[in-house]
Design a protein around this motif. Structure first.
Motif, mmCIF file in Angstrom:
data_model
loop_
_atom_site.group_PDB
_atom_site.id
_atom_site.type_symbol
_atom_site.label_atom_id
_atom_site.label_comp_id
_atom_site.label_asym_id
_atom_site.label_seq_id
_atom_site.Cartn_x
_atom_site.Cartn_y
_atom_site.Cartn_z
ATOM 1 N N PHE A 24 0.713 -1.151 -0.087
ATOM 2 C CA PHE A 24 -0.135 0.038 -0.011
ATOM 3 C C PHE A 24 0.849 1.163 0.070
ATOM 4 O O PHE A 24 1.840 1.135 0.653
ATOM 5 N N PRO A 25 0.512 2.316 -0.907
ATOM 6 C CA PRO A 25 1.469 3.324 -0.975
ATOM 7 C C PRO A 25 1.516 4.480 0.395
ATOM 8 O O PRO A 25 0.900 5.431 0.191
ATOM 9 N N VAL A 26 1.893 3.729 1.325
ATOM 10 C CA VAL A 26 1.966 4.722 2.497
ATOM 11 C C VAL A 26 3.081 5.525 2.670
ATOM 12 O O VAL A 26 4.396 5.070 2.393
ATOM 13 N N ALA A 27 3.043 6.922 2.799
ATOM 14 C CA ALA A 27 4.213 7.752 3.097
ATOM 15 C C ALA A 27 4.358 7.715 4.640
ATOM 16 O O ALA A 27 5.582 7.320 5.120
ATOM 17 N N ASN A 28 3.625 7.930 5.536
ATOM 18 C CA ASN A 28 3.886 7.954 6.814
ATOM 19 C C ASN A 28 2.730 7.184 7.541
ATOM 20 O O ASN A 28 1.381 7.574 7.197
ATOM 21 N N LEU A 29 3.073 6.255 8.317
ATOM 22 C CA LEU A 29 1.921 5.287 8.981
ATOM 23 C C LEU A 29 1.932 5.859 10.678
ATOM 24 O O LEU A 29 3.026 5.757 11.449
ATOM 25 N N HIS A 30 0.617 6.242 11.019
ATOM 26 C CA HIS A 30 0.647 6.646 12.406
ATOM 27 C C HIS A 30 -0.229 5.587 13.034
ATOM 28 O O HIS A 30 -1.290 5.243 12.771
ATOM 29 N N LEU A 31 0.438 5.022 13.928
ATOM 30 C CA LEU A 31 -0.093 3.969 14.746
ATOM 31 C C LEU A 31 -0.964 4.315 16.129
ATOM 32 O O LEU A 31 -0.316 4.857 16.687
ATOM 33 N N LEU A 32 -1.994 4.234 16.319
ATOM 34 C CA LEU A 32 -2.688 4.924 17.504
ATOM 35 C C LEU A 32 -3.531 3.972 18.323
ATOM 36 O O LEU A 32 -4.300 2.897 17.719
ATOM 37 N N ALA A 33 -3.971 4.104 19.572
ATOM 38 C CA ALA A 33 -4.416 3.252 20.426
ATOM 39 C C ALA A 33 -5.065 4.180 21.610
ATOM 40 O O ALA A 33 -4.566 5.231 21.784
ATOM 41 N N SER A 34 -5.690 3.310 22.397
ATOM 42 C CA SER A 34 -6.089 4.156 23.758
ATOM 43 C C SER A 34 -4.889 4.129 24.671
ATOM 44 O O SER A 34 -3.793 3.569 24.396
ATOM 45 N N GLY A 35 -5.012 5.094 25.693
ATOM 46 C CA GLY A 35 -3.889 5.201 26.667
ATOM 47 C C GLY A 35 -3.304 4.252 27.030
ATOM 48 O O GLY A 35 -1.891 4.275 27.159
ATOM 49 N N GLU A 36 -3.893 3.034 27.513
ATOM 50 C CA GLU A 36 -3.205 2.021 28.240
ATOM 51 C C GLU A 36 -2.411 1.014 27.118
ATOM 52 O O GLU A 36 -1.633 0.313 27.731
ATOM 53 N N SER A 37 -2.678 1.285 25.985
ATOM 54 C CA SER A 37 -1.921 0.479 24.856
ATOM 55 C C SER A 37 -0.854 1.480 24.278
ATOM 56 O O SER A 37 -0.110 0.764 23.435
ATOM 57 N N ALA A 38 -0.868 2.473 24.547
ATOM 58 C CA ALA A 38 -0.132 3.469 23.723
ATOM 59 C C ALA A 38 1.329 3.353 24.323
ATOM 60 O O ALA A 38 1.479 2.865 25.611
ATOM 61 N N GLY A 39 2.556 3.403 23.653
ATOM 62 C CA GLY A 39 3.857 2.959 24.078
ATOM 63 C C GLY A 39 4.259 1.913 23.310
ATOM 64 O O GLY A 39 5.606 1.792 23.269
ATOM 65 N N ARG A 40 3.485 0.883 22.869
ATOM 66 C CA ARG A 40 3.929 -0.338 22.243
ATOM 67 C C ARG A 40 4.441 -0.144 20.808
ATOM 68 O O ARG A 40 4.551 1.069 20.539
ATOM 69 N N SER A 41 5.154 -0.909 20.444
ATOM 70 C CA SER A 41 5.568 -0.893 19.037
ATOM 71 C C SER A 41 5.345 -1.890 18.152
ATOM 72 O O SER A 41 5.366 -2.997 18.686
ATOM 73 N N LEU A 42 5.013 -1.698 16.778
ATOM 74 C CA LEU A 42 4.830 -2.596 15.689
ATOM 75 C C LEU A 42 5.956 -2.358 14.536
ATOM 76 O O LEU A 42 6.216 -1.422 14.391
ATOM 77 N N ALA A 43 6.139 -3.702 14.054
ATOM 78 C CA ALA A 43 6.982 -3.516 12.874
ATOM 79 C C ALA A 43 6.465 -3.182 11.707
ATOM 80 O O ALA A 43 5.268 -3.877 11.467
ATOM 81 N N PHE A 44 6.712 -2.647 10.733
ATOM 82 C CA PHE A 44 6.499 -2.015 9.428
ATOM 83 C C PHE A 44 7.391 -1.831 8.689
ATOM 84 O O PHE A 44 8.036 -0.810 8.817
ATOM 85 N N LYS A 45 7.656 -2.379 7.682
ATOM 86 C CA LYS A 45 8.728 -2.328 6.725
ATOM 87 C C LYS A 45 9.874 -1.941 7.086
ATOM 88 O O LYS A 45 10.802 -1.193 6.789
ATOM 89 N N GLY A 46 10.355 -3.205 7.986
ATOM 90 C CA GLY A 46 11.692 -2.891 8.815
ATOM 91 C C GLY A 46 11.936 -2.025 9.833
ATOM 92 O O GLY A 46 13.020 -1.843 10.367
ATOM 93 N N LYS A 47 10.950 -1.192 10.051
ATOM 94 C CA LYS A 47 11.087 -0.217 11.099
ATOM 95 C C LYS A 47 10.209 -0.777 12.463
ATOM 96 O O LYS A 47 9.348 -1.284 12.068
ATOM 97 N N SER A 48 10.595 -0.105 13.476
ATOM 98 C CA SER A 48 9.707 -0.269 14.510
ATOM 99 C C SER A 48 9.070 1.137 14.914
ATOM 100 O O SER A 48 9.643 1.929 15.134
ATOM 101 N N LEU A 49 7.564 0.761 14.735
ATOM 102 C CA LEU A 49 7.009 2.198 14.898
ATOM 103 C C LEU A 49 6.168 2.220 16.045
ATOM 104 O O LEU A 49 5.572 1.236 16.610
ATOM 105 N N ARG A 50 6.157 3.296 16.946
ATOM 106 C CA ARG A 50 5.790 3.565 18.186
ATOM 107 C C ARG A 50 4.293 3.558 18.225
ATOM 108 O O ARG A 50 3.844 4.528 17.211
ATOM 109 N N VAL A 51 3.428 3.080 19.000
ATOM 110 C CA VAL A 51 1.893 3.311 19.135
ATOM 111 C C VAL A 51 1.889 4.694 19.898
ATOM 112 O O VAL A 51 2.180 4.421 20.948
ATOM 113 N N ARG A 52 0.814 5.488 19.544
ATOM 114 C CA ARG A 52 0.869 6.601 20.224
ATOM 115 C C ARG A 52 -0.584 6.966 20.733
ATOM 116 O O ARG A 52 -1.491 6.281 20.257
#
Length: 336
Positions: A29-57
Motif C-alpha cells: 500500500f502506498p504509505v508515506a507515513n503510518l501513524h499507529l494509534l490506540a487508547s492510553g493503556e496500549s500506547a507506547g507499544r511498538s509494531l514492525a512495519f517495513k523493517g522499522k519499529s513504529l511506536r503506538v501513540r
C-alpha cells in the motif's frame, strides 16, 4: 511517480489492527507515513512495519488533518467519538467496528458493491461490514443472476476472536484449566466456552435476537441490494480461536442448476470452491488466507429449489483487515 498517503490505524494493538498493519506492508500500500494509534493503556507499544519499529501513540489529541485516510479498528464507541473529528479534518474513514449508521457510512465489500462509492462525496465515510456478512455477501453475489433468492437461512459459528484478543486468551485459559484437571472459572463468557458451543454470542433483545444477528441481516440486504430479503440468522459461539464457519440454506424461485452454481462459484476471484468429495475447515484451510472457502454445495433433500452451502473464512484477516485495505485501495485509485 506513484502517489503516497499518510495513514492512521486506530486500534493498532488489537488483533485486527495488527493484521491491518501487516496487510498494508504485504500489499505494498502506498504509505508515506503510518501513524499507529490506540487508547492510553496500549500506547507506547511498538509494531514492525517495513523493517522499522513504529511506536503506538495515544489517540487522544491526534491531529487528523495530518493524514488522508484513517482505519478505525477499535470499538464502535471509539469510532463514534472520533470519526466526525476525522471527517471534519478532511480525512477519509474506513470503520471496522460498525460504529456509524449505514446512511452515514455505507457498508462496502469491493467484490460485491463497489458502485456505492460513486454516489458519495469527500470526505468519504465507509464501513467494512461484519466478518460473517462479508463472507456471505461474497458467496451470494457470485451466484448466477438467474438464481433469485426468496429466503435465506444462516447459522454462523463464530470464532472467539470475533470478541477480541481477550476472548482468545479466555478460551486458551479455560482449555488449559480443563486439560489440567482444575476447576473452571468463566470470566469473559458467562459459562464454559472450551469444548462447548454457546447458543448465542451476546445478550438477546426482548424478541430473542442478538444485535449482531440483526446487524448481519441488515448488512446483507444493503450489500446485495435486496432490502426486502427475508433473512433468518442464528449466531453461535464456537470454541475456535480464529475462523468463522457458516451453514447456509437459501430458497430460490425455481430449481437449482448445481452445475451452473458451481461454475459461478469456481470462477469468482474472492472464493475457493472445494469439490464435492471434500470440504473446507477454518483451521485447515481458511485461517491466514485471503479468500472465502465454499463447500458442500447441494440441493435440498426434498426441494430442488433449495441450495445448501458450507462457508468458512478467516474472520480477522479476510473478514476484517483485508476488506478494509481493499476499500482503501479503491479509494486511492479512483477517489482520493
Amino acid at each position: 511517480m506513484t502517489r503516497t498517503f499518510d495513514i492512521a490505524v486506530i486500534g493498532a494493538t488489537g488483533s485486527v489492527g495488527e493484521a491491518l498493519v501487516q496487510l498494508l506492508e504485504e500489499r505494498e500500500f502506498p504509505v508515506a507515513n503510518l501513524h499507529l494509534l490506540a487508547s492510553g493503556e496500549s500506547a507506547g507499544r511498538s509494531l514492525a512495519f517495513k523493517g522499522k519499529s513504529l511506536r503506538v501513540r495515544d489517540l487522544q489529541g491526534f491531529d487528523f488533518a495530518s493524514v488522508r485516510l484513517a482505519f478505525f479498528a477499535a470499538s464502535s464507541k471509539v469510532t463514534q467519538m472520533y470519526a466526525a473529528q476525522a471527517a471534519a479534518a478532511g480525512c477519509a474513514v474506513v470503520d471496522l467496528a460498525s460504529g456509524l449508521p449505514a446512511e452515514q457510512a455505507p457498508r462496502l465489500v469491493p467484490e460485491v458493491n463497489p458502485q456505492v462509492l460513486a454516489a458519495l462525496n469527500a470526505p468519504y465515510l465507509l464501513t467494512s461490514p461484519s466478518a460473517p456478512a462479508i463472507a456471505l455477501a461474497a458467496v451470494l453475489a457470485a451466484l448466477p443472476e438467474s438464481l433469485v433468492i426468496q429466503r435465506l437461512t444462516v447459522t454462523a459459528c463464530l470464532a472467539v476472536s470475533s470478541r477480541g484478543r481477550e476472548a482468545v486468551s479466555e478460551l486458551a485459559r479455560q482449555t488449559a484449566e480443563l486439560l489440567n484437571g482444575r476447576a473452571l472459572e468463566p470470566r469473559l463468557f458467562d459459562r464454559q466456552m472450551a469444548f462447548n458451543l454457546l447458543a448465542q454470542v451476546e445478550q438477546a433483545d426482548s424478541d430473542g435476537h442478538a444485535a449482531l444477528e440483526r446487524q448481519i441481516a441488515g448488512e446483507l440486504r444493503q450489500l446485495l441490494g435486496v432490502p426486502q430479503l427475508p433473512v433468518a440468522i442464528t449466531c453461535i459461539q464456537a470454541p475456535v480461536f480464529f475462523g468463522d464457519s457458516l451453514t447456509v440454506s437459501l430458497q430460490a424461485e425455481s430449481a437449482i442448476d448445481l452445475q451452473q452454481v458451481c461454475a459461478a462459484l469456481d470462477g469468482a476471484p474472492a472464493l475457493e470452491l472445494v469439490e464435492r468429495d471434500d470440504y473446507p475447515t477454518a483451521v485447515g484451510d481458511a485461517v491466514g488466507q485471503d479468500v472465502v472457502y465454499v463447500g458442500r454445495v447441494r440441493a435440498g433433500l426434498d426441494d430442488p429449489a433449495q441450495l445448501n452451502l458450507w462457508i468458512t473464512s478467516d474472520n480477522v484477516r479476510k473478514g476484517a483487515a483485508l476488506n478494509a485495505v481493499q476499500i482503501a485501495e479503491l479509494l486511492i485509485k479512483h477517489y482520493l
